[in-house]
Motif scaffolding. Structure first.
Motif, PDB file in Angstrom:
ATOM      1  N   ALA A  98      69.297 -46.266  -5.554  1.00  8.03           N
ATOM      2  CA  ALA A  98      69.152 -45.159  -4.445  1.00  8.03           C
ATOM      3  C   ALA A  98      68.356 -46.350  -2.944  1.00  8.03           C
ATOM      4  CB  ALA A  98      68.934 -43.817  -4.840  1.00  8.03           C
ATOM      5  N   SER A  99      67.837 -47.071  -3.703  1.00  5.19           N
ATOM      6  CA  SER A  99      66.588 -47.708  -2.771  1.00  5.19           C
ATOM      7  C   SER A  99      68.308 -49.012  -1.619  1.00  5.19           C
ATOM      8  CB  SER A  99      66.802 -48.869  -2.701  1.00  5.19           C
ATOM      9  OG  SER A  99      66.986 -49.908  -4.237  1.00  5.19           O
ATOM     10  N   GLY A 100      69.240 -49.530  -1.760  1.00  8.98           N
ATOM     11  CA  GLY A 100      70.267 -50.898  -1.270  1.00  8.98           C
ATOM     12  C   GLY A 100      69.901 -51.378  -1.989  1.00  8.98           C
ATOM     13  N   LEU A 101      69.586 -51.464  -3.007  1.00  9.71           N
ATOM     14  CA  LEU A 101      68.844 -53.036  -3.865  1.00  9.71           C
ATOM     15  C   LEU A 101      70.678 -53.117  -4.804  1.00  9.71           C
ATOM     16  CD1 LEU A 101      65.931 -53.383  -5.616  1.00  9.71           C
ATOM     17  CD2 LEU A 101      67.170 -54.657  -4.557  1.00  9.71           C
ATOM     18  N   SER A 102      71.490 -51.645  -4.872  1.00 12.24           N
ATOM     19  CA  SER A 102      72.130 -51.715  -5.282  1.00 12.24           C
ATOM     20  C   SER A 102      73.288 -51.929  -4.609  1.00 12.24           C
ATOM     21  CB  SER A 102      72.405 -50.485  -6.404  1.00 12.24           C
ATOM     22  OG  SER A 102      72.650 -49.759  -5.888  1.00 12.24           O
ATOM     23  N   ALA A 103      73.738 -52.518  -3.328  1.00 15.64           N
ATOM     24  CA  ALA A 103      75.014 -52.434  -2.271  1.00 15.64           C
ATOM     25  C   ALA A 103      75.359 -53.736  -2.605  1.00 15.64           C
ATOM     26  CB  ALA A 103      74.406 -52.735  -0.857  1.00 15.64           C
ATOM     27  N   GLY A 104      75.171 -54.352  -3.749  1.00  8.11           N
ATOM     28  CA  GLY A 104      76.093 -55.576  -3.864  1.00  8.11           C
ATOM     29  C   GLY A 104      76.710 -55.944  -4.795  1.00  8.11           C
ATOM     30  N   PRO A 105      76.746 -55.744  -6.177  1.00 11.42           N
ATOM     31  CA  PRO A 105      76.108 -55.432  -6.576  1.00 11.42           C
ATOM     32  C   PRO A 105      75.129 -56.435  -7.187  1.00 11.42           C
ATOM     33  CG  PRO A 105      77.290 -54.568  -8.164  1.00 11.42           C
ATOM     34  CD  PRO A 105      77.986 -54.954  -6.998  1.00 11.42           C
ATOM     35  N   HIS A 106      73.711 -56.500  -6.691  1.00 15.01           N
ATOM     36  CA  HIS A 106      72.606 -57.438  -7.589  1.00 15.01           C
ATOM     37  C   HIS A 106      72.516 -58.056  -8.954  1.00 15.01           C
ATOM     38  CE1 HIS A 106      69.356 -54.691  -7.781  1.00 15.01           C
ATOM     39  NE2 HIS A 106      69.091 -55.381  -8.400  1.00 15.01           N
ATOM     40  N   SER A 107      71.994 -58.470  -9.382  1.00 22.26           N
ATOM     41  CA  SER A 107      71.728 -58.898 -10.687  1.00 22.26           C
ATOM     42  C   SER A 107      71.194 -58.697 -11.378  1.00 22.26           C
ATOM     43  CB  SER A 107      72.052 -60.554 -11.490  1.00 22.26           C
ATOM     44  OG  SER A 107      73.068 -61.196 -10.863  1.00 22.26           O
ATOM     45  N   SER A 108      70.137 -57.687 -12.358  1.00 25.64           N
ATOM     46  CA  SER A 108      69.362 -57.102 -12.641  1.00 25.64           C
ATOM     47  C   SER A 108      69.048 -56.907 -14.193  1.00 25.64           C
ATOM     48  CB  SER A 108      69.047 -55.920 -11.507  1.00 25.64           C
ATOM     49  OG  SER A 108      67.805 -55.315 -12.398  1.00 25.64           O
TER      50      SER A 108
END
Length: 154
Positions: A98-108
């Motif tokens: 929900a934070s915006g970090l998944s906007a990419g989505p990014h690698s995690s």
């Protein structure tokens, strides 16, 4: 420039990419673990992993802003949660999504651990982010504004 890749030969991840490629000429920031402490060094959300995750993300955002970046420029994170319960890890991951970090989505990577550095600490997030040059940052801001306008119209 970022290229986020979901590998077709692998199981599709829910909200992250398998690989993020960053062009070599891009400036990167490698962030120390963001922790759930307020500006005075007090633990926020004692006993509450979700509340701590929220504070960690606020602090991560501050780290990024200090170097001219933001959550949308994060290419990779490691999310550490003091728990062996999948439901607790999932609840923290929902905050990350929900934070915006998944906007990419990014690698995690999401990891349950036995303990972290501060007494009572339940969550910590390390990150690597692109630091856009000023021109690129302005273009990204304009594109984000256009996307928000599109969402508002739908």
């Amino acid at each position: 420039m970022l290229e986020r890749v979901t590998v077709p030969a692998l199981f599709p991840p829910p909200t992250y990419s398998h690989v993020t490629v960053v062009e070599a000429s891009t400036k990167l920031a490698f962030l120390a673990g963001a922790v759930p402490l307020d500006v005075d060094g007090n633990l926020v959300g004692e006993g509450d992993a979700v509340r701590q995750a929220e504070q960690v993300l606020v602090n991560l955002g501050e780290q990024l802003r200090a170097v001219g970046s933001d959550l949308g420029q994060v290419v990779a994170t490691d999310v550490y949660v003091v728990s062996s319960e999948p439901s607790v890890l999932s609840a923290v991951w929902e905050v990350v999504e929900a934070s915006g970090l998944s906007a990419g989505p990014h690698s995690s990577t999401l990891v349950g651990v036995a303990c972290l550095g501060y007494t009572g600490q339940l969550v910590e997030i390390t990150a690597t982010a692109v630091v856009p040059d000023e021109e690129e940052g302005e273009r990204e801001g304009e594109r984000a504004g256009e996307r928000e306008g599109e969402v508002a119209q739908s």
